[in-house]
Design a protein around this motif. Structure first.
Motif, PDB file in Angstrom:
ATOM      1  N   GLY A   1     -20.387  -5.901  91.982  1.00 34.29           N
ATOM      2  CA  GLY A   1     -19.021  -5.698  91.509  1.00 34.29           C
ATOM      3  C   GLY A   1     -18.784  -4.235  91.153  1.00 34.29           C
ATOM      4  O   GLY A   1     -17.703  -3.692  91.388  1.00 34.29           O
ATOM      5  N   THR A   2     -19.802  -3.602  90.591  1.00 36.18           N
ATOM      6  CA  THR A   2     -19.688  -2.184  90.227  1.00 36.18           C
ATOM      7  C   THR A   2     -19.440  -1.354  91.485  1.00 36.18           C
ATOM      8  O   THR A   2     -18.580  -0.461  91.500  1.00 36.18           O
ATOM      9  N   ASP A   3     -20.180  -1.663  92.551  1.00 36.41           N
ATOM     10  CA  ASP A   3     -19.995  -0.941  93.810  1.00 36.41           C
ATOM     11  C   ASP A   3     -18.611  -1.230  94.388  1.00 36.41           C
ATOM     12  O   ASP A   3     -17.991  -0.356  94.997  1.00 36.41           O
TER      13      ASP A   3
ATOM     14  N   THR B   1     -13.402  -3.882  78.054  1.00 34.39           N
ATOM     15  CA  THR B   1     -13.856  -4.379  79.356  1.00 34.39           C
ATOM     16  C   THR B   1     -15.346  -4.120  79.462  1.00 34.39           C
ATOM     17  O   THR B   1     -15.938  -3.465  78.595  1.00 34.39           O
ATOM     18  N   PHE B   2     -15.957  -4.623  80.530  1.00 32.72           N
ATOM     19  CA  PHE B   2     -17.318  -4.207  80.843  1.00 32.72           C
ATOM     20  C   PHE B   2     -17.215  -2.787  81.413  1.00 32.72           C
ATOM     21  O   PHE B   2     -16.267  -2.472  82.140  1.00 32.72           O
ATOM     22  N   ILE B   3     -18.205  -1.961  81.129  1.00 31.56           N
ATOM     23  CA  ILE B   3     -18.094  -0.522  81.434  1.00 31.56           C
ATOM     24  C   ILE B   3     -17.842  -0.220  82.909  1.00 31.56           C
ATOM     25  O   ILE B   3     -17.286   0.836  83.248  1.00 31.56           O
TER      26      ILE B   3
ATOM     27  N   ALA C   1     -11.028  -8.117  89.129  1.00 30.10           N
ATOM     28  CA  ALA C   1     -11.069  -9.587  89.104  1.00 30.10           C
ATOM     29  C   ALA C   1     -12.512 -10.076  89.018  1.00 30.10           C
ATOM     30  O   ALA C   1     -12.825 -11.196  89.424  1.00 30.10           O
ATOM     31  N   CYS C   2     -13.387  -9.214  88.498  1.00 29.25           N
ATOM     32  CA  CYS C   2     -14.825  -9.531  88.482  1.00 29.25           C
ATOM     33  C   CYS C   2     -15.135 -10.784  87.668  1.00 29.25           C
ATOM     34  O   CYS C   2     -16.157 -11.424  87.894  1.00 29.25           O
ATOM     35  N   GLN C   3     -14.268 -11.113  86.706  1.00 25.14           N
ATOM     36  CA  GLN C   3     -14.523 -12.304  85.891  1.00 25.14           C
ATOM     37  C   GLN C   3     -13.534 -13.421  86.230  1.00 25.14           C
ATOM     38  O   GLN C   3     -13.397 -14.367  85.452  1.00 25.14           O
ATOM     39  N   ALA C   4     -12.851 -13.321  87.342  1.00 28.40           N
ATOM     40  CA  ALA C   4     -11.698 -14.217  87.530  1.00 28.40           C
ATOM     41  C   ALA C   4     -11.553 -14.768  88.942  1.00 28.40           C
ATOM     42  O   ALA C   4     -10.453 -14.808  89.498  1.00 28.40           O
TER      43      ALA C   4
END
Ligand code: PLP
Length: 370
Positions: A60-62, A85-87, A158-161
């Motif tokens: 997701g970071t990439d 948020t997550f960093i 949308a990493c958590q969704a």
């Protein structure tokens, strides 16, 4: 009773025949990166979202970095992001050489406070980058309205969704592009690092596809500078197996959320998450709020009773050392700072049994009322 924060082992055991079969197929063919499973997953996930295109990535970071980079975010640019948020959301901006500009939380939804976005817009602002945090969709109409009045791009985190919806439309289909994470603990999780980007913009899609693999379509011919952000076949194969269960799992998470809410409803010491208007929240996390004095004690009390909880997130972005150079100070984002001391994420996963939800809720009650 034991209540883990999430239970990936029992999920694997239920899927074992399907997972083992695709793994055997991959090992048999020994094609490990960006092959038939990645291609198929990209197509199926795009269809599931209702997006035109999807580019699978290594995390997701990439995905966050690649979509901003490919869209041309660069040095001198500012991108408006939530402070809670997550960093990785902010890191993607920084990795492009641009500056994340933080906005405080909405006191109810935990998402970015839309009413405070406009005051952060300057001539250098290029984009607004909201996060659908904990699985709670943002009001994308309001975001789009601000962005179009100021000529800004909209990116979604949308990493958590995965499969959360706003007004019936999947998140990740509203802006220029959206990043997804398939980290193992996510609602749709791989068996290692994985992520991806949805977009309806064909030009951006083609560019991201190239940049994901060192800027090349033909081997050892590089048209632009890219990176290695490719997805592994085993991750795509796991995601394909799991994708058909995602809507059912999200529905179960919503049932668990309702059960928690009904069991905790009369406890005035506990604030349960509130689903925003027109939102289909998918409860990646179920985050309650209690007083700051009681939060850590409650966490310890539950731990002693074999109930695992989490903090998402204990330090807002502006107070992280990584962002000290931006010059923010304590007190700049009072809502996020207050929430960071009051939040507690309760166990949440579709494998949870009602009795486990009841056990967690009964122990929260016991903590406050003996
Ligand atoms: C909001 C948000 N953005 C980005 C990421 C980064 O995803 P990954 O862990 O797959 O790199 C995550 C994952 O934890 C996340 O929760």
């Amino acid at each position: 009773m034991n209540v883990p924060f999430l239970d990936l082992k029992s999920q694997y055991l239920r899927l074992k025949p399907e997972i083992d079969a695709v793994f055997a197929d991959i090992f048999e063919h020994s094609a490990f990166i960006c092959g038939k499973y990645v291609n198929l997953f990209e197509k199926e996930f795009a269809v599931a979202l209702g997006a035109k295109r999807f580019v699978a990535t290594s995390s997701g970071t990439d995905a966050v970095h690649l979509m901003l980079w490919a869209a041309g975010i660069g040095p001198g640019d500012e991108v408006v992001v939530p402070v809670n948020t997550f960093i990785a959301t902010a890191e993607g901006v920084s990795l492009c050489g641009a500056t994340p500009v933080f906005v405080d939380n909405d006191p109810v939804s935990f998402n970015i406070d839309i009413g405070r976005v406009e005051e952060k817009i300057t001539p250098r602002t290029r984009a607004v980058f909201p996060v659908h945090l904990y699985g709670q969709p943002m009001n994308m109409d309001e975001i789009d309205d601000i962005a179009s009045r100021h000529g800004l791009m909209v990116f979604e985190d949308a990493c958590q969704a995965q499969s959360a919806r706003f007004r019936g439309k999947a998140v990740g289909t509203f802006g220029t592009a959206a990043a997804f994470s398939f980290f193992p603990g996510k609602n749709l999780g791989a068996y290692g690092e994985a992520g991806g980007i949805s977009t309806n913009d064909e030009g951006l899609y083609q560019k991201m596809l190239r940049m994901r693999g060192h800027g090349s379509v033909e081997r050892y011919v590089h048209d632009i500078v890219g990176h290695n952000y490719r997805m592994e076949e085993i991750q795509a194969a796991v995601l394909l197996v799991k994708l058909k269960y995602l809507d059912g799992w999200n529905a179960r998470r919503r049932e668990i959320a309702d059960l928690y809410r009904s069991l905790l409803a009369d406890l005035k010491e506990v604030i349960c998450p509130v689903e925003s208007a027109d939102a289909y929240h998918i409860y990646h996390l179920f985050v309650i709020q209690v007083s700051a004095e009681k939060r850590d004690k409650l966490k310890g009390f539950l731990q002693e009773r074999n109930i695992a909880t989490g903090l998402h997130y204990p330090i807002p972005m502006h107070l992280q050392k990584a962002y000290a150079h931006l010059g923010y100070k304590k007190g700049d984002f009072p809502v996020a700072e207050k929430q960071a001391n009051e939040i507690l994420s309760l166990p949440m996963c579709p494998e949870m049994k009602d009795e486990q939800v009841e056990y967690v809720s009964a122990n929260i009650r016991r903590y406050f009322h003996g």
